[in-house]
Design an enzyme around this catalytic site. Structure first.
Site, short mmCIF file in Angstrom:
data_model
loop_
_atom_site.label_atom_id
_atom_site.label_comp_id
_atom_site.label_asym_id
_atom_site.label_seq_id
_atom_site.Cartn_x
_atom_site.Cartn_y
_atom_site.Cartn_z
N GLN A 20 0.83 -1.20 0.00
CA GLN A 20 0.00 0.00 0.00
C GLN A 20 0.87 1.26 0.00
OE1 GLN A 20 -2.81 0.19 3.20
NE2 GLN A 20 -4.25 1.39 2.02
N LYS A 57 -1.71 3.38 13.20
CA LYS A 57 -1.92 4.72 12.64
C LYS A 57 -2.46 4.71 11.21
CE LYS A 57 1.52 7.37 15.25
NZ LYS A 57 2.83 8.03 15.08
N GLU A 65 -2.58 6.63 2.88
CA GLU A 65 -2.43 7.86 2.12
C GLU A 65 -1.04 8.46 2.19
OE1 GLU A 65 -6.26 9.80 2.08
OE2 GLU A 65 -6.82 8.64 3.84
#
Lengths: 751, 165, 347
Positions: free
Chosen positions: A646, A709, A713
């Site tokens: 990711q 966390k 993005e």
């Protein structure tokens, strides 16, 4: 017998493991069912007609021609569109954006739906839509950052502050011994998930089933219920897999509502799948920005002021404005900080959250400006950032819940070889004569939590079932959330069934804002713990159990057994406990949210540092990112394999932002002239090389119970600036607009 | 005008009556033959999500009119594994995490199978990246994809060697 | 897509006989089917050529020429070992275009008939003289940064998007066609037309004519040791050219004995200037010479919109392609064909 315990699956061993995707086999065999793969009996195909003007009204549609086309069943226009119970112009909940569902003949932007054609085949519906051949009364469109008079934004996207000042900005400017005043521009960008927005809608009485990709499954249920005047529980949304979302699939939109309406109107199931060109309009985008950054530094290179203004495009009928300047709020220890936003209303669809909303655009400008300031000060860009390292959140003075940014800088720099970077630009060439440049950027993104619920069941056979309506849009919810749940239930992963992606399950919250794993995972964790607690109560109260009376010492769940804490000789399997208690399932529930008082005590962010190498042809200016090293500190990583993917994906979005993506508007018509994948470029495999991710571990006891966390993005955030800075370092040309194109470097060279 | 064609899809002969010459192979598979594994990403040959093998060659099924394919052999993602045994490319995609959302994945995998069969890329990472550039991935799993194709190429070469030994 | 008739003739003669106004010949379909989907093209009848016998061969003719059947797929031509040895620059140009999937489907005949990527041609809602004669040209004052700098007219500023055609132009290809009035040959230089007042006329083909083969003269294979195709684009692969250049040189005793230079993506046809080639004959290859050749090749170039940068880019690309050709054809096809990242920079 402690030496025989299966340590490989002991409690806590699922989370943290680089497990392959649990949905992997389904996805590589084509059996993972995406929304438009559904094909209920009797289904009609819907195609919406996009407006080819950006402002004005529709004066004529050739409905007769469309209806005459063989296979066309119905044509829906404002003239015959059935009533919607809910107002598409209402802002009835946080994610409600105003949209067009044929409420009138007004055109507010190009590609807005102006009619819907239903047919027995996709071919007939497509041709029927073409045959409507709309006529318009067009007005001159307002396009681009200079398209209208700017207005001041007090409240930005999702309630973020539009105007923020900390400290004395004028004094900060006055105290500067060196200053920078630069303006950067970023273009309109469109999410363009590979799966276009799609819905298959089926009504049964006043109940509707919607197969659709959805980032906010339970929340959307209520929204669609509102539009169709039915209770939320009458709406079943099935969204087991999303073919990418990136922020665009959380928000109800006009074409989807029209398709659901069409299904009710015709009494038949309806499938609508947007064409690629239709993704450039009614389903959100990232607005264009023009950002002015003024930075002052003292003689030691410490920032006296960081003053960031952002002007962003938004629509004429809704209020989403990129919070780009807020990217300067949490990061550098400037004496004074100002973030100020203004908006400009243009004739486009309303922008929305797109991967790292605010921060992606804001950081692109900020990190390049930081590089420019470092250059002026004669400082290495990393050294400049370290001199302005914030030990507490700038402005608020709040402590960080955790912040391993310094370690990110150092480890990333070491891995990249940053120490060998010449200070001056245009100093490095490769063996082929290509200019080589190195640049870096800091990454920062909030670590939010939303609200979620979950349910956990221990079954009589000792296996587990956990449920929450999470959304897997590629980040790996099917896998990472199951890992969290397995640990909470003290079970190996393969003994846990995970039900998700459907609105009849407990609310898994929104998959967005990089907060989904923390939120849905937190709820699953709580539910699992609750189930174990209930099981432990049964066992410790049961005289026949080896755990009887262990309540004071406590029990530990591990590999399907409860153990007396610190005494592995006393244990019993879940199945045995449940069997003796009558064989009923043990059910736990849980929820997750961050209490406001906890949120007020700490500043909570993920951090990272990205280092980029680019090669640029000295003459032809073709560019390629040849190395990209990102070091990220994002709390506890549940699945390193998926998190790394990711983060890499985010970094490639950074390449895309820096070098490729841009919607090009024709100022005369307000239409986007590159609304396809041949014209709207995103990177291909050949654009990617030398990608490395380092995750820096953080134990964060404040952010949430699991210390998570989020990584969704942050990858894009530092990367854009790092690449822009590397191109400057390679060429000596500072390009202050994105994407950086060959012709920009050519023009810079020629003055 | 309707057309009667016959296709061999994933090894099974299918006689298809096309009521419409406009139907692409992609829409035939997805909307008429209940084979929705092949995905539509752009419908214009610009993304590769719809890649299938026609007579062993990778092509964009969105630009192939079904009526032109009478007699062809078509392999889709649904026909790649042998029972529960994954094709080496499928297995490598899982091992190397060569996907995230999974939407472009059927096209990526069929393209990789085609690329390996073409035999021009070998295990050279740059040639693999170039050879896979007709398949967009918005999640940008490109790193894992390139690694998976390289690994699968090696595995398949080793299998071929064992088979011929 | 608008409904159409579909026929699959068994012979070339039948195919030609099936032609009527409004009909279109179908090859690989990668461009035609796309434009039918957007509605930019709406043929009433498709004549499927793909099963015609005998048109899918690459042949060495007795006179040494190479003859490529029109139905040979782009990938098959590029990867044909004999062809790639004789015409490495043509293979490189082919492999720099589109994607592996598209090259597997697209035919070489169809490649010659690829339509412009001008967004206003592609979009049926925009006025376009090329698509709809007399409608006007939306590109002229629109998004035109990628459009023509040479040979354009007030009626049309479109460019030809093909990479293959640029290489064929440089290699003096000949197009064999057959139509209602029989067979004929068209030299490549005459094949694509500049827009002038009639941009709707894109090629020298007469109504109903079919491309049956492309011939490359034996003499052109003499450039095999020194030929390159170079293509600038906005990403590393799978993108149309911003500008491109096909360059080929032949040396005798260290001097240039033959030179070819064609530019791509600058005009409605591949751009070749005889004077630019002639001035290199007898010269020693160096940067100054190649700059001069590029100057002459771009003689008369003028922006048709916001695309003045293309003049300098085309100039530099031409000079670089010549320099790369002088350096010699790479022993192996570069990993990124026609990319600056597949070769060497000179600055």
């Amino acid at each position: 017998m402690p030496d025989t315990l299966p340590f490989a699956t002991r409690f806590g061993s699922n989370a943290g493991q680089p497990v392959s995707r649990r949905d992997g086999v389904a996805k590589v065999t084509g059996t993972a069912t995406f929304a438009a793969d559904n094909h209920p009996e009797g289904m009609l195909h819907a195609v919406y007609v996009p407006a080819t003007i950006a402002r004005g009204r529709v004066t004529h549609l050739d409905v007769a021609a469309a209806r005459a086309h063989p296979g066309v069943v119905e044509v829906i226009t404002p003239a015959n569109r059935p009533l919607l119970e809910g107002d598409p112009e209402a802002k009835h909940f946080m994610f409600a954006f105003r949209f067009e569902a044929l409420q009138d003949d007004t055109v507010r932007y190009a590609n807005q739906p102006i009619a819907l054609v239903l047919a027995e085949t996709l071919e007939a519906a497509t041709e029927g839509a073409r045959l409507l051949d709309p006529r318009y009364e067009a007005e001159s469109p307002r396009v681009g950052l200079d398209g209208n008079t700017p207005y001041t934004v007090e409240v930005g996207a999702f309630g973020r502050r539009g105007q923020t000042v900390h400290g004395d900005v004028a004094a900060g400017h006055a105290a500067a011994v060196q200053s920078l005043d630069v303006t950067y521009e970023t273009p309109a960008q469109y999410h363009n998930a590979m799966e276009t927005h799609a819905v298959v809608a089926q009504w049964q009485g006043d109940q509707v089933t919607l197969d659709m990709p959805n980032q906010a499954i339970v929340m959307s249920r209520g929204a669609y219920g509102y539009y169709f005047g039915i209770p939320a529980e009458n709406v079943l949304i099935r969204s087991p897999y999303l073919g990418g979302g990136f922020g665009s699939k959380a928000i109800p939109n006009g074409p989807t509502v029209l398709a659901i309406l069409a299904a009710r109107m015709t009494g038949r199931p309806v499938k609508l799948m947007l064409r690629r060109d239709q993704m450039f309009g009614p389903v959100g985008h990232r607005g264009a920005t023009r950002q002015r950054l003024r930075i002052g530094i003292d003689a030691e290179g410490r920032m006296t002021v960081l003053d960031h203004e952002s002007l962003a495009t938004t629509s004429t009928f809704d209020d989403f404005v990129e919070s780009a300047a807020n990217a300067s709020q949490g990061l550098y220890a400037a004496g004074a900080l100002r973030s100020a936003h203004s908006g400009v209303r243009v004739d486009t669809g309303t922008p929305g959250p797109m991967r790292a909303p605010g921060e992606a655009s804001g950081s692109a400008a900020l990190e390049c400006a930081m590089d420019e300031m470092a250059e002026r000060a004669g400082l290495d860009p990393l050294e400049f950032r370290l001199r302005n390292y914030a030990e507490t959140e700038p402005g608020t003075g709040l402590p960080y819940s955790s912040k391993a940014l310094r370690e990110c800088y150092l480890r990333g720099a070491e891995r990249f070889g940053w120490a060998k970077r010449p200070l001056q630009p245009r100093q490095m060439r490769d063996e082929d004569g290509m200019l080589v440049g190195w640049g870096m950027g800091t990454a920062l993104f909030h670590a939010p939590m939303f609200q979620a619920q979950a349910r956990a069941v221990l079954r009589p056979d000792g296996t587990g079932l956990v449920e929450t309506a999470a959304a897997d849009m590629g980040q790996g919810a099917w896998t990472a959330l199951a890992q969290i749940a397995a640990d909470s239930l003290g079970l190996p992963l393969d003994k846990v069934e995970f039900r998700s992606g459907s609105s009849d399950l407990p609310d898994g919250g929104v998959a967005g804002g990089s907060g989904h794993t923390a939120t849905a995972g937190g709820a699953l964790h709580a539910a699992g713990r609750d189930a174990i607690d209930r099981l432990a109560q049964i066992a410790t109260a049961d005289p026949a159990s080896p755990l009887f009376g262990a309540g004071n010492k406590g029990v530990t769940a591990r590999d399907g057994r409860l153990f007396v804490t610190d005494d592995d000789s006393r244990s019993e399997s879940y199945a045995e406990i449940i069997a003796r208690a009558g064989g009923s399932e043990v059910i736990g529930t849980g929820s997750a949210a961050r209490p406001p008082e906890q949120a007020a005590k700490h500043a909570m962010y993920s951090h990272g540092a990205v280092f980029a190498e680019v090669k640029v042809d000295p003459d032809l200016y073709q560019m390629r990112v040849t190395r990209l090293v990102g070091a990220f500190a994002a709390g506890r990583i549940i699945n390193p394999k998926l998190a790394e993917s990711q983060l890499m994906g985010g970094m490639i979005w950074g390449i895309s932002f820096a070098l490729h993506e841009e919607a090009r508007f024709d100022a005369r018509t307000g239409r986007i002239m590159n609304a396809d994948f041949a014209g709207y470029h995103i990177p291909v495999n050949a654009d990617v090389s030398g990608l490395e991710v380092i995750t820096v571990h953080e134990d964060d006891p404040h952010v949430n119970a699991l210390g998570i966390k989020g990584v969704g993005e942050i990858g894009i955030v530092g990367t854009v600036g790092a690449i822009g800075n590397a191109i400057w370092h390679a060429t000596g040309h500072r390009i202050r607009r994105f994407p950086i194109r060959i012709e920009d470097l050519l023009r810079a060279e020629r003055g | 005008m309707s057309f009667s064609i016959s296709l061999t899809i994933n090894g099974t002969r299918r006689d298809v009556l096309l009521e419409d010459a406009r139907v692409t192979l992609l829409d035939l598979l997805r909307e008429r033959l209940a084979l929705p594994g092949t995905k539509k990403g752009c419908d214009r040959g610009q993304c590769g999500a719809c890649t299938v093998l026609v007579d062993g060659r990778r092509v964009n099924s969105c630009l192939s009119l079904a009526v032109t394919l009478d007699g062809a052999e078509v392999t889709t993602i649904e026909g790649l594994a042998q029972g529960d045994r994954l094709h080496p490319v499928q297995a490598a995609f899982i091992d190397h995490d060569g996907f995230q959302c999974g939407y472009c994945t059927p096209g990526q995998i069929m393209s990789a199978v085609g690329l390996i069969a073409e035999g021009h890329a070998g295990t050279d990472p740059d040639r693999i990246r170039e050879g896979m550039s007709g398949n967009l991935c918005r999640c940008a799993a490109y790193h894992g994809i390139a690694e998976a194709v390289q690994d699968a190429t090696r595995r398949m070469a080793a299998e071929d060697e064992r088979a011929s030994a | 897509m608008t409904p159409f008739d579909y026929v699959r003739p068994a012979s070339l003669a039948d195919a030609i006989a099936a032609w009527e106004p409004g009909a279109a010949y179908l090859g690989g379909g990668t461009n035609l089917v796309d434009l039918m989907k957007t509605g930019a093209l709406r043929p009433g009848k498709l004549i499927d050529l793909t099963r015609l016998p005998g048109l899918d061969r690459i042949e060495a003719l007795a006179n040494g020429d190479t003859r490529i059947g029109a139905l040979v797929r782009n990938a098959d031509l590029a990867h044909d070992a004999d062809f790639a040895r004789a015409f490495p620059m043509v293979a490189e140009a082919l492999l720099s275009g589109a994607s592996g999937q598209l090259r597997n489907a697209a035919t070489v005949g169809g490649n010659l008939l690829q339509r412009t990527r001008c967004a206003y041609f592609q979009d049926p809602h925009s006025p376009c003289n090329r698509r709809d004669p007399g409608a006007g040209c939306a590109a002229r004052s629109g998004d035109n940064g990628g459009l023509a700098i040479l040979g354009w007219s007030a009626a049309c500023i479109a460019t030809n998007p093909s990479d293959f055609c640029v290489a064929l132009a440089a290699m003096d290809a000949v197009v064999e066609v057959e139509g209602p009035d029989g067979a004929r040959q068209i030299s490549f230089a005459d094949f694509h037309l500049l827009p002038g007042e009639t941009p709707e006329r894109e090629t020298a083909l007469h109504p109903g004519e079919v491309i049956v083969a492309i011939r490359l003269p034996a003499a052109s294979a003499g450039f095999r040791a020194h030929s390159r195709y170079l293509k600038l684009r906005d990403r590393t692969s799978y993108a149309f050219a911003l500008v491109s250049a096909a360059a080929a040189l032949r040396f005798e005793g260290g001097k240039i004995a033959g030179a070819r230079l064609a530019l791509g993506a600058v005009a409605a046809r591949p751009w070749r200037v005889a004077e630019a080639e002639a001035l290199m004959i007898g010269q020693t290859p160096d940067r100054a010479l190649f700059d001069t050749a590029a100057d002459v090749a771009l003689n008369g170039a003028a922006p048709s919109g916001d695309n003045g940068h293309k003049i300098a880019l085309a100039h530099r690309t031409a000079a670089r392609a010549l320099a790369l050709a002088a350096e010699g054809t790479p022993a192996q096809m570069p990993a990124f064909p026609a990319s600056v990242f597949g070769g060497h920079a000179h600055a």
